[in-house]
Design an enzyme around this catalytic site. Structure first.
Site, short mmCIF file in Angstrom:
data_model
loop_
_atom_site.label_atom_id
_atom_site.label_comp_id
_atom_site.label_asym_id
_atom_site.label_seq_id
_atom_site.Cartn_x
_atom_site.Cartn_y
_atom_site.Cartn_z
N ASN A 7 -7.12 -137.90 49.50
CA ASN A 7 -5.99 -137.64 50.02
C ASN A 7 -6.35 -136.41 51.19
O ASN A 7 -6.67 -135.12 50.61
CB ASN A 7 -5.10 -136.91 48.90
CG ASN A 7 -3.71 -136.26 49.40
OD1 ASN A 7 -3.41 -136.24 50.77
ND2 ASN A 7 -2.76 -135.88 48.58
N ARG A 91 -4.17 -142.03 50.56
CA ARG A 91 -3.04 -141.69 50.53
C ARG A 91 -2.37 -141.37 52.11
O ARG A 91 -2.91 -140.37 52.54
CB ARG A 91 -2.64 -140.35 49.72
CG ARG A 91 -1.20 -140.08 49.83
CD ARG A 91 -0.98 -138.81 49.22
NE ARG A 91 0.53 -138.66 49.08
CZ ARG A 91 1.10 -137.82 48.18
NH1 ARG A 91 0.50 -137.42 47.18
NH2 ARG A 91 2.48 -137.76 48.04
N HIS A 180 7.46 -139.17 49.38
CA HIS A 180 7.01 -139.18 47.76
C HIS A 180 7.46 -140.63 47.26
O HIS A 180 7.39 -140.74 46.19
CB HIS A 180 7.86 -138.10 47.26
CG HIS A 180 7.65 -136.67 47.38
ND1 HIS A 180 8.69 -135.49 47.57
CD2 HIS A 180 6.35 -136.21 47.65
CE1 HIS A 180 8.04 -134.57 47.82
NE2 HIS A 180 6.76 -134.86 47.98
N ARG A 241 9.97 -124.81 52.60
CA ARG A 241 10.70 -125.76 53.50
C ARG A 241 12.27 -125.61 53.41
O ARG A 241 12.75 -125.60 52.16
CB ARG A 241 10.35 -127.15 53.50
CG ARG A 241 9.07 -127.45 53.92
CD ARG A 241 8.69 -128.94 54.02
NE ARG A 241 7.47 -129.35 53.68
CZ ARG A 241 7.00 -130.41 52.55
NH1 ARG A 241 7.94 -131.24 52.27
NH2 ARG A 241 5.77 -130.50 52.29
N ARG A 285 7.23 -119.97 38.78
CA ARG A 285 6.83 -119.12 37.88
C ARG A 285 7.24 -117.54 38.15
O ARG A 285 7.83 -116.88 37.42
CB ARG A 285 5.44 -119.34 37.40
CG ARG A 285 5.24 -120.53 36.60
CD ARG A 285 3.93 -120.87 36.53
NE ARG A 285 3.43 -121.42 37.96
CZ ARG A 285 2.33 -122.02 38.15
NH1 ARG A 285 1.58 -122.45 37.13
NH2 ARG A 285 2.04 -122.43 39.28
N VAL A 332 7.68 -128.69 39.35
CA VAL A 332 8.85 -127.85 38.76
C VAL A 332 9.39 -128.83 37.72
O VAL A 332 9.91 -128.35 36.65
CB VAL A 332 9.65 -127.58 39.98
CG1 VAL A 332 11.01 -126.99 39.50
CG2 VAL A 332 8.86 -126.60 40.97
N ASN A 335 7.61 -129.14 34.26
CA ASN A 335 7.22 -127.57 33.79
C ASN A 335 8.44 -126.96 33.56
O ASN A 335 8.47 -125.83 32.70
CB ASN A 335 6.15 -127.05 34.46
CG ASN A 335 4.92 -127.79 34.42
OD1 ASN A 335 4.21 -128.07 33.17
ND2 ASN A 335 4.45 -128.18 35.52
N GLU A 386 0.39 -139.75 41.13
CA GLU A 386 0.21 -140.70 42.29
C GLU A 386 -1.19 -141.17 42.48
O GLU A 386 -1.38 -141.90 43.21
CB GLU A 386 0.68 -139.48 43.36
CG GLU A 386 2.06 -139.26 43.40
CD GLU A 386 2.39 -137.99 44.12
OE1 GLU A 386 1.92 -136.90 43.64
OE2 GLU A 386 3.26 -138.07 45.08
#
Ligand code: ADP
Length: 400
Positions: A7, A91, A180, A241, A285, A332, A335, A386
């Site tokens: 990647n 990728r 994605h 973003r 977090r 996110v 977790n 991925e």
């Protein structure tokens, strides 16, 4: 087969060596600060510690040759020589309309990728550098490109066209591509396998929520919509973003903040999202910690993010004509039980019966169902992988 998954970014390169028949990761790591001085290689052979090498890498070719050296090191390596690497999977961010699935890398493909650089100026040139570096170091090894956009090529025109003159699409390729896709494809397939229904009849909403976030509507296993667009900038607000905004804001801010196109691009990509709203961090977090200490803007950032997720769930439930499963994934989504709870609150009308206790106690990064057993809509947490998808696609195509 042993597949090296690459990647490549403009100054970084992540890699994993995967044994595809077992899915085992033999080693992984990262090259950082390629071409900008102070470069570093991180190498983690599974179960054998972690090694770091500080050595300048002037380009991606030097980076790849350091990766190969680490992988085949007599003491800490995981292969005897480079010859044990059967194929390389890259990728690739943008395949435009040219690629609706992964493909073997050929000269013709490289020409198409070159042409697509205009559509993805931040990503495709870096991906190409990764490919060329591998071709230089491993000229006889088959290589495959796996695209982030390919899975979304099944979107119908009403989902991918914008309210712009049609010529913007035909002459300038302006349309929604969605991103994605490697992750949305993987997590939706995992979810569909858990549903008690023929795959063609399933309606799934996938939430890939990480530093970059996107959501997808998936009907019968095929993507019919994605919250990212022409670029990975729109959709739910992200780490840094902006997500969906009124396009007129761009013009207004360029004028008021005296920004040129480079400046506004950096502003929208790097200074917005939960980082911009909170002024604290792009990391969820940190946001929870700050919110618990009474930081109102951090709390607002978390609420806005969860609200955007809920808004897309509503939109996609309408698009799909109902929902069988909602899937949470990525940093996110896997977790952050707090974000999941906020986003799912009040969706009982859709048929969601959440098990909030299970949501909270599900071990981090583990797969699980967080809706109650009788819930009409199943809610799953499914860790994305991925690299494994890329490795398997690569093995499949390279074996031909
Ligand atoms: P990327 O889009 O860079 O691939 P990831 O999917 O790895 O990102 O997600 C990274 C984000 O996941 C971090 O910025 C952080 O906000 C979030 N994250 C990681 N671990 C946790 C956790 N334990 N709790 C909440 N958020 C987390």
């Amino acid at each position: 087969m042993k597949v090296l998954v690459i990647n490549a970014g403009s100054s970084s390169l992540k890699y994993q060596l995967i044994q595809t028949d077992t899915g085992e990761v033999l080693a992984k790591g990262l090259c950082e600060r390629i071409g900008i001085g102070g470069s570093k290689l991180t190498y983690k052979p599974t179960g054998k510690g972690k090694y770091e090498t500080q050595k300048d890498m002037k380009d991606h070719t030097e980076a790849i040759s350091m990766v190969i050296r680490a992988l085949s090191d007599p003491e800490t390596g995981v292969v005897r020589s480079m010859d044990e690497i059967d194929a390389v999977g890259h990728r690739l961010v943008h395949g435009g309309e040219a690629f609706s699935e992964a493909a073997l890398i050929t000269d013709e493909m490289l020409r198409v990728l070159e042409a697509l650089c205009e559509l993805a100026p931040l990503h495709n040139p870096a991906n190409l550098m990764g490919i060329r570096a591998c071709q230089t170091i491993m000229p006889n090894v088959p290589m495959v490109g796996v695209f982030d956009t390919a899975f979304h090529q099944t979107m119908p025109p009403e989902a991918f066209l914008y309210g712009l003159p049609y010529e913007a699409y035909t002459d300038l390729q302006v349309r929604r591509y969605g991103f994605h896709g490697i992750s949305h494809s993987f997590i939706s397939q995992e979810a569909i396998a858990k549903l008690d229904k023929p795959a063609e009849e399933t309606r799934v909403i996938t939430c890939h929520l990480g530093n970059g976030s996107s959501m997808s509507a998936i009907k019968g296993g095929k993507s019919v919509d994605n919250s990212m667009g022409f670029t990975p900038l729109p959709g739910v607000t992200m780490g840094t973003r902006c997500g969906d905004i009124d396009p007129a804001i761009v013009i207004y801010l360029m004028d008021k903040l005296n920004l040129d196109t480079v400046g506004i691009n950096a502003y929208l990509n790097k200074q917005c999202g939960v980082q911009g709203i909170s002024g604290v961090s792009s990391d969820f977090r940190d946001l929870w910690t700050a919110a618990e200490e009474g930081n109102r803007r951090a709390e607002l950032a978390l609420r806005i993010f969860a609200y955007h997720v809920k808004r897309y769930i509503g939109a996609y439930a309408a698009v799909l004509g109902g929902v069988d499963a909602i899937v949470f994934s990525a940093g996110v989504g896997e977790n952050d039980s707090g974000i999941r709870a906020l986003a799912m609150e009040g969706l009982e009308y859709l048929g969601v019966d959440m098990d909030y206790k299970r949501n909270e106690t599900l071990p981090r990064g583990e797969e699980g169902e967080i809706s109650k057993p009788g819930s009409k809509v199943k809610v799953f947490v499914i860790p994305t992988d991925e690299e494994l998808v890329i490795a398997k696609e690569t093995a499949r195509l390279a074996a031909k």
